[in-house]
Design a protein around this motif. Structure first.
Motif, PDB file in Angstrom:
ATOM      1  N   PHE A  29       4.846   5.946  -9.196  1.00 54.22           N
ATOM      2  CA  PHE A  29       5.435   5.386  -7.994  1.00 54.22           C
ATOM      3  C   PHE A  29       4.863   4.002  -7.748  1.00 54.22           C
ATOM      4  N   ARG A  30       5.709   2.975  -7.873  1.00 49.35           N
ATOM      5  CA  ARG A  30       5.286   1.615  -7.570  1.00 49.35           C
ATOM      6  C   ARG A  30       6.349   0.968  -6.700  1.00 49.35           C
ATOM      7  N   ASN A  31       6.358   1.383  -5.446  1.00 48.83           N
ATOM      8  CA  ASN A  31       7.356   0.900  -4.499  1.00 48.83           C
ATOM      9  C   ASN A  31       6.649   0.321  -3.290  1.00 48.83           C
ATOM     10  N   PRO A  32       7.345  -0.515  -2.540  1.00 50.46           N
ATOM     11  CA  PRO A  32       6.779  -1.001  -1.285  1.00 50.46           C
ATOM     12  C   PRO A  32       6.493   0.181  -0.357  1.00 50.46           C
ATOM     13  N   MET A  33       5.338   0.150   0.285  1.00 50.13           N
ATOM     14  CA  MET A  33       4.945   1.260   1.152  1.00 50.13           C
ATOM     15  C   MET A  33       4.348   0.734   2.445  1.00 50.13           C
ATOM     16  N   ALA A  34       4.218   1.643   3.399  1.00 47.47           N
ATOM     17  CA  ALA A  34       3.715   1.239   4.705  1.00 47.47           C
ATOM     18  C   ALA A  34       3.154   2.442   5.448  1.00 47.47           C
ATOM     19  N   TRP A  35       2.393   2.136   6.472  1.00 47.28           N
ATOM     20  CA  TRP A  35       1.973   3.116   7.457  1.00 47.28           C
ATOM     21  C   TRP A  35       2.617   2.736   8.790  1.00 47.28           C
ATOM     22  N   ALA A  48       0.883  -1.211   9.031  1.00 41.35           N
ATOM     23  CA  ALA A  48       0.529  -2.053   7.885  1.00 41.35           C
ATOM     24  C   ALA A  48       1.503  -1.785   6.757  1.00 41.35           C
ATOM     25  N   THR A  49       1.745  -2.823   5.947  1.00 40.20           N
ATOM     26  CA  THR A  49       2.612  -2.663   4.787  1.00 40.20           C
ATOM     27  C   THR A  49       1.906  -3.211   3.556  1.00 40.20           C
ATOM     28  N   ILE A  50       2.358  -2.755   2.399  1.00 39.68           N
ATOM     29  CA  ILE A  50       1.779  -3.232   1.141  1.00 39.68           C
ATOM     30  C   ILE A  50       2.874  -3.303   0.091  1.00 39.68           C
ATOM     31  N   SER A  51       2.869  -4.380  -0.677  1.00 46.53           N
ATOM     32  CA  SER A  51       3.894  -4.588  -1.685  1.00 46.53           C
ATOM     33  C   SER A  51       3.689  -3.664  -2.886  1.00 46.53           C
ATOM     34  N   SER A  53       2.978  -4.311  -5.908  1.00 46.02           N
ATOM     35  CA  SER A  53       1.812  -4.671  -6.718  1.00 46.02           C
ATOM     36  C   SER A  53       0.504  -4.469  -5.987  1.00 46.02           C
ATOM     37  N   GLY A  54       0.588  -4.429  -4.654  1.00 44.14           N
ATOM     38  CA  GLY A  54      -0.619  -4.331  -3.849  1.00 44.14           C
ATOM     39  C   GLY A  54      -1.171  -5.678  -3.413  1.00 44.14           C
ATOM     40  N   ILE A  55      -0.553  -6.744  -3.886  1.00 42.63           N
ATOM     41  CA  ILE A  55      -1.046  -8.079  -3.562  1.00 42.63           C
ATOM     42  C   ILE A  55      -0.647  -8.490  -2.148  1.00 42.63           C
ATOM     43  N   GLY A  56       0.583  -8.197  -1.757  1.00 35.58           N
ATOM     44  CA  GLY A  56       1.076  -8.586  -0.448  1.00 35.58           C
ATOM     45  C   GLY A  56       0.823  -7.507   0.586  1.00 35.58           C
ATOM     46  N   THR A  57       0.179  -7.903   1.691  1.00 30.78           N
ATOM     47  CA  THR A  57      -0.059  -6.957   2.771  1.00 30.78           C
ATOM     48  C   THR A  57       0.309  -7.587   4.105  1.00 30.78           C
ATOM     49  N   TYR A  58       0.564  -6.744   5.080  1.00 33.44           N
ATOM     50  CA  TYR A  58       0.868  -7.187   6.452  1.00 33.44           C
ATOM     51  C   TYR A  58       0.205  -6.210   7.402  1.00 33.44           C
ATOM     52  N   TYR A  59      -0.266  -6.756   8.531  1.00 30.41           N
ATOM     53  CA  TYR A  59      -0.866  -5.910   9.559  1.00 30.41           C
ATOM     54  C   TYR A  59      -0.278  -6.243  10.916  1.00 30.41           C
ATOM     55  N   GLY A  60      -0.050  -5.207  11.703  1.00 23.82           N
ATOM     56  CA  GLY A  60       0.354  -5.440  13.072  1.00 23.82           C
ATOM     57  C   GLY A  60      -0.765  -6.111  13.842  1.00 23.82           C
ATOM     58  N   ASP A  61      -0.414  -6.857  14.857  1.00 23.66           N
ATOM     59  CA  ASP A  61      -1.406  -7.618  15.613  1.00 23.66           C
ATOM     60  C   ASP A  61      -2.493  -6.723  16.209  1.00 23.66           C
ATOM     61  N   SER A  62      -2.120  -5.545  16.633  1.00 26.37           N
ATOM     62  CA  SER A  62      -3.083  -4.675  17.312  1.00 26.37           C
ATOM     63  C   SER A  62      -4.136  -4.087  16.372  1.00 26.37           C
TER      64      SER A  62
END
Length: 124
Positions: A29-35, A48-51, A53-62
């Motif tokens: 499994f190598r798909n975009p994932m998130a919590w 939070a999300t992760i691409s 590859s694992g290189i791209g991440t995003y976090y909610g402000d809180s």
């Protein structure tokens, strides 16, 4: 069919830490994932999300600066390390995955697979 299984939720005091894990079964499994998380009376929001590859991440402000998302594609797992927990982090946390790249990662309707959810409760 992909199944996502979460673990690691529980009760913790404010200021403490928890680590959530999500394992994808069925195939490599190598798909975009998130919590995401959802508290009673609130909408399901992205944490939070992760691409792929694992290189791209995003976090909610809180949660920025307190939570860290990571993945191990050799084990089909995505983790969420949660530090300095606050009462307002109390919610059901869901692992989610998309079936392909190229879609918005911020909207829960863009995710195709969901875990069953794990409760995180932060006490004062």
């Amino acid at each position: 069919q992909v199944q996502l299984v979460e673990s690691g939720g529980g009760l913790v005091q404010a200021g403490g830490s928890l680590r959530l894990s999500c394992t994808a079964s069925g195939r490599t499994f190598r798909n975009p994932m998130a919590w995401f998380r959802q508290a009673p009376g609130w909408e399901r929001d992205v944490v939070a999300t992760i691409s792929s590859s694992g290189i791209g991440t995003y976090y909610g402000d809180s949660v920025k600066g307190r939570f860290t998302i990571s993945r191990d594609n050799t084990k089909n797992t995505v983790s969420l390390q949660m530090n300095s927990l606050k009462r307002e982090d109390t919610a059901v946390y869901y692992c989610a995955a998309q079936s392909r790249d190229g879609r918005s990662m911020m909207v829960f309707s863009e995710y195709d697979y969901w875990g069953q959810g794990t409760q995180v409760t932060v006490s004062s």
